[in-house]
Each structure stands twice: as C-alpha cells, then as structure tokens.
Design a protein around this motif. Structure first.
Motif, PDB file in Angstrom:
ATOM      1  N   ASN A   1       2.011   5.690  -1.196  1.00 13.11           N
ATOM      2  CA  ASN A   1       0.993   6.633  -0.768  1.00 13.11           C
ATOM      3  C   ASN A   1       0.830   6.574   0.740  1.00 13.11           C
TER       4      ASN A   1
ATOM      5  N   THR B   1      -2.563   5.709   2.328  1.00 12.64           N
ATOM      6  CA  THR B   1      -3.120   4.370   2.484  1.00 12.64           C
ATOM      7  C   THR B   1      -2.199   3.444   3.254  1.00 12.64           C
ATOM      8  N   SER B   2      -0.983   3.881   3.573  1.00 16.53           N
ATOM      9  CA  SER B   2      -0.092   2.964   4.276  1.00 16.53           C
ATOM     10  C   SER B   2      -0.149   3.165   5.788  1.00 16.53           C
ATOM     11  N   LEU B   3      -0.876   4.190   6.236  1.00 19.71           N
ATOM     12  CA  LEU B   3      -1.087   4.367   7.677  1.00 19.71           C
ATOM     13  C   LEU B   3      -2.573   4.143   7.962  1.00 19.71           C
ATOM     14  N   ASN B   4      -2.855   3.340   8.957  1.00 16.29           N
ATOM     15  CA  ASN B   4      -4.244   3.069   9.312  1.00 16.29           C
ATOM     16  C   ASN B   4      -4.885   4.337   9.875  1.00 16.29           C
ATOM     17  N   PRO B   5      -5.967   4.820   9.220  1.00 11.35           N
ATOM     18  CA  PRO B   5      -6.558   6.095   9.644  1.00 11.35           C
ATOM     19  C   PRO B   5      -7.085   6.082  11.079  1.00 11.35           C
TER      20      PRO B   5
ATOM     21  N   TYR C   1       5.817   2.700   1.586  1.00  9.95           N
ATOM     22  CA  TYR C   1       4.913   2.675   0.443  1.00  9.95           C
ATOM     23  C   TYR C   1       4.797   4.034  -0.217  1.00  9.95           C
TER      24      TYR C   1
END
Lengths: 554, 288
Positions: free
Chosen positions: A368, A371-375, A366
C-alpha cells in the motif's frame, strides 16, 4: 420487461473548500425487473456516488443539480423524507463492501441483524415479536448458506471469518426482500477463493428470488460472471453501456478497450511467458521452518507454525512469485529473505555482493503506497534517506534523484511534492524509486499492485519489467493475484497452510496443476472471456470443500 | 452551475479554509494575538508604566474607573489597567517557561518509549504513570513550602508534572506510527534512530502536540493564577493577575474593579487559548 430503476440525466456536484466540483455528468441508465447490471469504473469515476444517490445516502456536501431517479414510477427526489426512508432495505438495499469494518465490535451479530429488522418493521408498520423476528432472521441466514444460524446469531463479529461476515452482510441486505440489490465491490477485501464463493452466492440468490442486481465493481472478470448488461463510467461520465456480450466482444469506447486490454490474461495468445533464468542462484532456502513463539508466563514453548519445510532457489535475474491467500505464510517467507526475520530452523542464504556502500542486498516495495510513504515528507526528503546512506554529497544526491525519477517515469518537478498530491500509481513509482536508490540486487515486491486500479497496475508492472532488464535486478513477488503472476513471473510457488504445495513455471502450473488447492485457486480467478474460462483446471466439489471450507467457513 | 477553476488546492489553503470556517477559532486567534501584542507593547500603551513598581499615591487610592484610570486604582493608588496588562507578562512567562521545557521533554520521552519499546518503554511509561498520580497543586505547594514561594519554583513544580501529559499523548501516537511501512522502509534505507525519531515520527506528531500545547497554555495561565492567588507567585510589587485578585478580594464588593479587571483578564486569555486550540484541532483534523 418492467423498468424498476430509472436514472435520468443525473448531475451531482460536491462542494468543499469554497469551491464546487461536478462529479456526475448526465448519468442515465435503467435497471429492469430481474435484470443484473454491472457498473464498471476505476477510483474516482463516480460509481459509488451513483449508488449513494439511489440509496439516498449522499454526504451533506453533495448537491443534486439536475436529473431524476425513478423507482417503480415514483420520483425518488420528490418523495417526502419518511416515504424515502421507508424504501431503504425494502425496495432496495446495499451489500456493504468491507466485511471487516462494517460491524460494531461490541455488539453480537444477532444484534446487528435484529436492529435493522426491527427498525424496518416499524417503518413499514409490520408488528412482530422478538421471537418472530428471530425466526425470520434465521431463515435469511440459512438463505446465505450459513448452516448454523443459532451460532452465527450469538457470535461476536471477531469470531467469524471474513467470508462469513460478508455472508452476514448479504443477509442484512436481504432481511426485507428488496427488489433491487446494490452490491458495492462485494468480497474485494477477501481472498480470491472466498470472493468466488460470495459471487456464486449473490448470483444464485438473485436468480432464485428474481431480484434485480446493480453490481458496482472494477473487476471485469466479476462482471462477466454476474451481469446481463454493463455500464462503464469514467470521470463521472457514462462512456459506454450495452449487453455484456456486445461490450466484451466489441467494446466501442476507447476507455472500455483500454480496460479490457489491461486485464492480465490467464490463457490464450496474449499471455506472456517470462524467460527462466539460468544464472547462479542468489537466494536459497533449505528446509526453512518458522514458529512464532507466544510470549507469556504460562505459554512457554507453544507457538504458531507460520511456515514449514520451505525449499526455494531463486536464480539471479529471475522473477520469482510466491502465491497464496492470507495466512498462508508467504509474507513470513519474504521477510526471512529480507533478513528481517530469523528462521526457527533451516537456512536462508542470500549470496552475491552488495553494491559499493549499499547497506543491504535487498529492498522492499510495499503493498500500500499510502502507508509506505511518510505523509509529512516530500519526495525529495524520501529519496534523500537512502542516498545519504550511500555516502553521496549534495549535488550527487540531487543528480541521482533526478535520474531515479526519470527511471520510474516521473517528471523531475515531483521532487517537491508530498505523497497526498500524488495518485496511487505515482506513489508506487516513488516507492520503487526509493527501493532503487539503495542500489539493491534483489527487490521484494509485496502485492505491489493490489491497491491500484487495473490500468495503473499494468503500467507499474511494465515499468518493473523494464527496470529488471536495464538494472539486472532479481524480483521476489508475493501476491494472491495469480493472473498477475501468470504474466509477470518466470517461476511461481503456491503456498497453502504454511507449505509450498506446487511450484514450477507459470505455464506448467496453469496447464497441469497437480494439487487440488492450486486448481481451486486458479479456477476461482475471474476471467474476461469464455475461451479462458474453458481452459481453467476443473475442481470437483469434494476437492473444493476439502480445501476451501476452512477458508470460507460456512 | 458554476464550474470551478481547477486551481490547485494546497495543503496550507485547505488547512486555513477549515480553520477560518470555525468562527470561534478565529475569535480565539484574535484574542491570543491581542494578548501577545498588548504584552509586548505594554510599556508604550499603558498610561502609567511606572505603576508596576512600588509607587504609592494615597490621594488616588481606590479610585473608581474614570477617563484617567480606566479600570480604577488599587489600595496603593496604582492604575489597575496598567497593572493588568503587565500582569499578562507574568502569565505568559509562566506559559513559555513551563511548556517550553515540558513539551519537548514529554515529546522526546514519549517518542522514545513508543519507538524503542522494551525496557525504555517500561521505564518511561511507568514513570509517567507515577507522576500522573501526583496532584499538581499539591506538588506546587510542597515545592513552594520546601524551597521559596516564588514564580521560578512554581514553574519548576508545574513543569515537573506537565511533561507526563505530552509523553503519554506522543507515546500513543508513536506506537501506532512505529508499525507503519514507511518506518521500516526508512530503516531498510539506512536511516539512523535519530533520523527516524525526529524526521519521520515527529512531523506526524506536530499537529497533535500543537493542539495540546495551545490548550495547555490556557491551563497554565489558570494554574499560575491559582498559585499566585494562594501566595506562591511573584513577589510584590510586580503585577500578577492571581495576586491582584487576591489583593482586591478584601475590598469587595465596594471596590469591585480591583478584582474584576484581573479576573476578566485571566478569563480573556484562557478563553482565547481554548478557542484557538479547538480551531487548530479542526484544522489538523486531530481526533482527541
């Protein structure tokens, strides 16, 4: 020439969580009357902090340790608070960066403009009626080439396009004829053709009214178009400053050199031509059309035509680029290739056999990585998901994770890190590793580098090229950044209003673009040398207005 | 200037820093911990642990606070201090019982509604809205009247309504998370719905849920006290803050300590949970 702005040995530090960190180290520069200066730097270099110090809008946890900022001989730090306030909007003003979030959605555009004007009037003691203010506002709106000020004045923010809103933001900064205009990355949130128009506008305004301009940007192409003199910042230090010609032709500091080298060239000897693949087709789209149906009681059958008449063949091992501006339909095409969307008519064929146990043939990286990795999940947990699905047992998964991190050039101890501990480039590498973990044959890259700094962009793209060679992948990249695609793709297609208007190898497209929209798109890309500028295709004003008016909306 | 040492700022340290800057929150945490400790150690720290039963000591009834009975004694001559500390037990049991059921149920329903959409969403949000329209006190009184007016039934009544607040809160967060790229990425990587709900979405809701739960604890204590004040609480002679206030009420204003001690105890615990909840909100940076 008279000195307008004079920053001397500015040191600023931020405090937070019980510790202080110095963010500006001995920054000194000046802006003369009528001069256009560009401040270049990447994320975290301190360029926005410098602008805030000038404007007097530093956050509460910032401390000015030493140094001074002089404006027309006044020392800004020694002025009384009301005197300082009075300078805002009149001595200097800022053009906001983000046209989409700078307006309060519940107020009309006119209210925003009138509020600023009324308060600045009061501070300066100018008596004016509502009617008088309105006529002054209309005049300013005409200045920023908004030809129907009455309509703009009464419009709600959401009714205007991004380009129009950016123009209104410029008008906001110009209401009280400031002497110094500070522009913080103007237009970076907009499409490249719109950005081009905005830059032309700013430049013409500055030249006509004899304003001084301090342009803050990370885009070297923008700098070449708008600056007389260049300042380069890195990690809070001023690493280089000098006239544009000198800095661009013979950069002194290593950092400036590396920045220049990282900019993908459009023309000239440094351009890379990716070889065209002659293997069997892996993705074939035939006469694909997609209509988004409106769901509603009374709107049955109506819909929005997202893509129409799309024919694409991507061979195995190819890097296929799909270029276009926002709303052109390129994301819809990519999602249909990913089998996340069904075409309304036509066929999408993705051939080839998936690897053993792999869920699917394609994976996506993706735009960004924020936003594509879960924080809330560590790198290990993120990579575990696809690996588990591949059916590996625990020691095998662990070994594979280490292998993947090595592939994307990250140290193995990153497994225990969480996304917020990683930089943008590192996050994007983790996202690439996650895509690779599912052992796809095709990777769809959705603007893979647009959220990254130029120098990081370069390393990520180099990594992707290496991976393609070593793993035999096929890439489909969607982007609006043609300069990136020029050097990265083996074939590209340009989309405009749901259709493909031009296709071919990047070399062909850039040399002999047939469609006027393609030519306008290419000519709008900011480049860093005159030699490249001269090789861009030409667009007549007639063609430009034909294809761009709808976008810029003036 | 003092150059900072480039020590790594861990997430835990930053959270603790934000929390400890809020002095009210630290006070709240101290209060809550003191309540928990007092409740746990009640039989050992109270002077007359047997006074929670049906002890009657008429010679000592309505004794004013002194060195022996710190908060005086009640109408049966029992030590008010002992009974107040033990009264916390009932309040906390109610908190654990109500929130222990309603929070997980609400969270799971809210997540499912937000993630699956469609009919799941329609049914759950519809049910939530209907339940939200019922006043909790009316529900509790109705159930208490139909069944038996005791603590278990009061707990059931509150639990039946309380999950709705959590369902609604979690639903709203889930809807915004469900469209994030990382959810789609997990699905493309082959993750199951269960994995996405409990491993991807839930960790992002934990902060908000824990803030809400802490603030809820204060409400449940207050609510439980209200119910037992009205006679829907535990059976005498078990000490309970609400019924102690109700019992002492008839001897006001002369025997003020009989109301003041349990009343203050309710106030103390409620305040503690509220301050702690505010502190957690700062710590997690949750917007309400």
């Amino acid at each position: 020439m008279k000195r307008l702005l004079d920053v001397q040995n500015l040191n600023i530090s931020f405090s937070g969580y019980g510790r202080t960190q110095q963010v500006l180290h001995d920054i000194s520069f000046c802006v003369n009357e009528g001069e256009q200066v560009s401040l270049i730097g990447e994320t975290g270099s301190g360029k926005s902090v410098t602008a805030k110090a000038i404007l007097g809008t530093l956050p509460a946890n910032a401390t000015i340790d030493s140094g001074s900022i002089g404006f027309e001989g006044m020392d800004l730090f020694n002025l009384s608070k009301p005197d300082r306030e009075r300078l805002k909007g009149t001595a200097f003003s800022i053009i906001m960066q983000d046209p989409l979030s700078s307006f309060n959605p519940v107020f009309r555009i006119g209210t925003h403009l009138d509020d600023v004007m009324r308060h600045a009037d009061r501070r300066q003691g100018i008596p004016d009626s509502a009617k008088g203010r309105k006529s002054r506002i209309f005049e300013t709106l005409r200045k920023v080439q908004l030809s129907d000020p009455e309509r703009i004045f009464n419009a709600w923010p959401f009714e205007l396009s991004g380009g129009m809103r950016q123009r209104v933001l410029i008008a906001l900064a110009l209401l009280h004829q400031p002497q110094l205009l500070i522009a913080d990355e103007p237009g970076t949130a907009l499409d490249v053709t719109t950005q081009y128009e905005i830059l032309r506008l700013i430049k013409s305004l500055v030249v006509e009214d004899g304003l001084s301009l301090l342009m803050i940007t990370h885009n070297l192409g923008v700098v070449r178009q708008t600056a007389d003199r260049v300042l380069v910042m890195q990690h809070g230090h001023m690493v280089e400053q000098g006239p544009l010609q000198r800095v661009f032709s013979a950069p002194e500091s290593d950092y400036t050199k590396s920045l220049m080298a990282a900019v993908p060239p459009l023309y000239g000897p440094n351009v890379t031509n990716q070889p065209v693949s002659d293997k069997a087709p892996i993705i074939t789209l035939t006469d694909v059309q997609k209509i988004y149906k409106k769901r509603g009681l009374f709107t049955q059958g109506e819909g929005h035509l997202a893509v129409d008449g799309i024919n694409i063949t991507v061979n195995e091992g190819e890097i296929f680029g799909l270029a276009g501006e926002s709303g052109s339909g390129k994301t819809t095409v990519a999602r249909m290739i990913m089998d996340l969307l069904e075409p309304t008519s036509g066929t999408v064929t993705v051939s080839g056999t998936p690897s053993e146990n792999a869920l699917r043939l394609s994976q996506i990286v993706y735009q960004n990585p924020g936003t594509s990795l879960n924080p809330k999940r560590s790198v290990q947990q993120i990579l575990d998901v696809p690996l588990k699905h591949m059916g590996y047992d625990k020691p095998k998964r662990r070994a594979r994770m280490e292998e993947l991190l090595t592939l994307v050039r990250l140290p193995v101890n990153f497994l225990s890190k969480y996304p917020h501990e990683l930089s943008g480039g590192q996050k994007q590498r983790v996202a690439i590793a996650r895509a690779l973990a599912a052992e796809p044959k095709i990777i769809v890259l959705d603007e893979p580098t647009s959220a990254l700094d130029v120098s990081v962009q370069r390393t990520v793209m180099d990594l992707l090229l290496e991976l393609r060679d070593s793993l035999g992948l096929t890439y489909v990249i969607i982007s609006h950044d043609l300069s990136l695609m020029r050097n990265f793709c083996s074939r590209i297609a340009i989309m405009f209003k749901s259709r493909i208007v031009e296709a071919g190898t990047p070399e062909e497209v850039f040399r002999t673009a047939k469609h006027p929209y393609t030519r306008a798109l290419i000519s709008a890309i900011p480049v860093i040398s005159d030699a490249e500028e001269a090789q861009k295709p030409t667009v007549t004003d007639e063609e430009r207005s034909q294809f761009l008016v709808a976008n810029t909306g003036s | 200037m003092s150059q900072s040492t480039p020590k790594e700022l861990t997430a835990a340290y930053m959270s603790w820093y934000r929390f400890s800057r809020n002095h009210a929150a630290v006070i709240g945490a101290v209060i809550v911990i003191s309540v928990l400790v007092m409740t746990a150690l009640a039989p050992w720290i109270t002077p007359f642990p047997d006074h929670i039963g049906s002890v009657v000591d008429f010679r000592n009834r309505h004794a004013a606070p002194d060195a022996q009975n710190w908060f005086g004694t009640d109408k049966a001559g029992r030590d008010v201090f002992t009974r107040t500390i033990f009264g916390f037990r009932v309040s906390l049991m109610l908190v654990v019982g109500v929130l222990g059921i309603s929070v997980p149920v609400g969270a799971v329903l809210g997540m499912s509604a937000g993630y699956f959409g469609g009919w799941t969403e329609r049914i759950i949000t519809g049910l939530t809205n209907v339940m939200l329209a019922i006043p909790p006190l009316v529900m509790a009184l109705a159930i208490g009247n139909v069944l038996e007016p005791n603590l278990t039934n009061a707990m059931i009544a509150i639990t039946l309504l309380w999950w709705t607040w959590h369902a609604r809160l979690v639903y709203r967060i889930t809807v915004s998370i469900a469209s994030e790229d990382y959810i789609e990425a997990a699905r493309l990587a082959g993750a199951s719905h269960m994995h996405i709900l409990f491993r991807e979405i839930l960790p992002n809701c934990v902060a908000v849920i824990s803030v809400k739960t802490t603030l809820d604890a204060a409400f449940v204590i207050l609510f439980g006290a209200t119910l037992s004040f009205l006679g829907f609480g535990v059976k005498p002679p078990t000490p309970d803050l609400g019924s102690m206030v109700a019992d002492g009420r008839q001897f006001l204003p002369e025997k003020w300590w009989e109301v003041l001690a349990p009343g203050f105890a309710i106030f103390y615990a409620t305040l503690g949970f509220n301050l702690l909840g505010d502190g957690l909100r700062d710590m997690f940076d949750v917007e309400d």
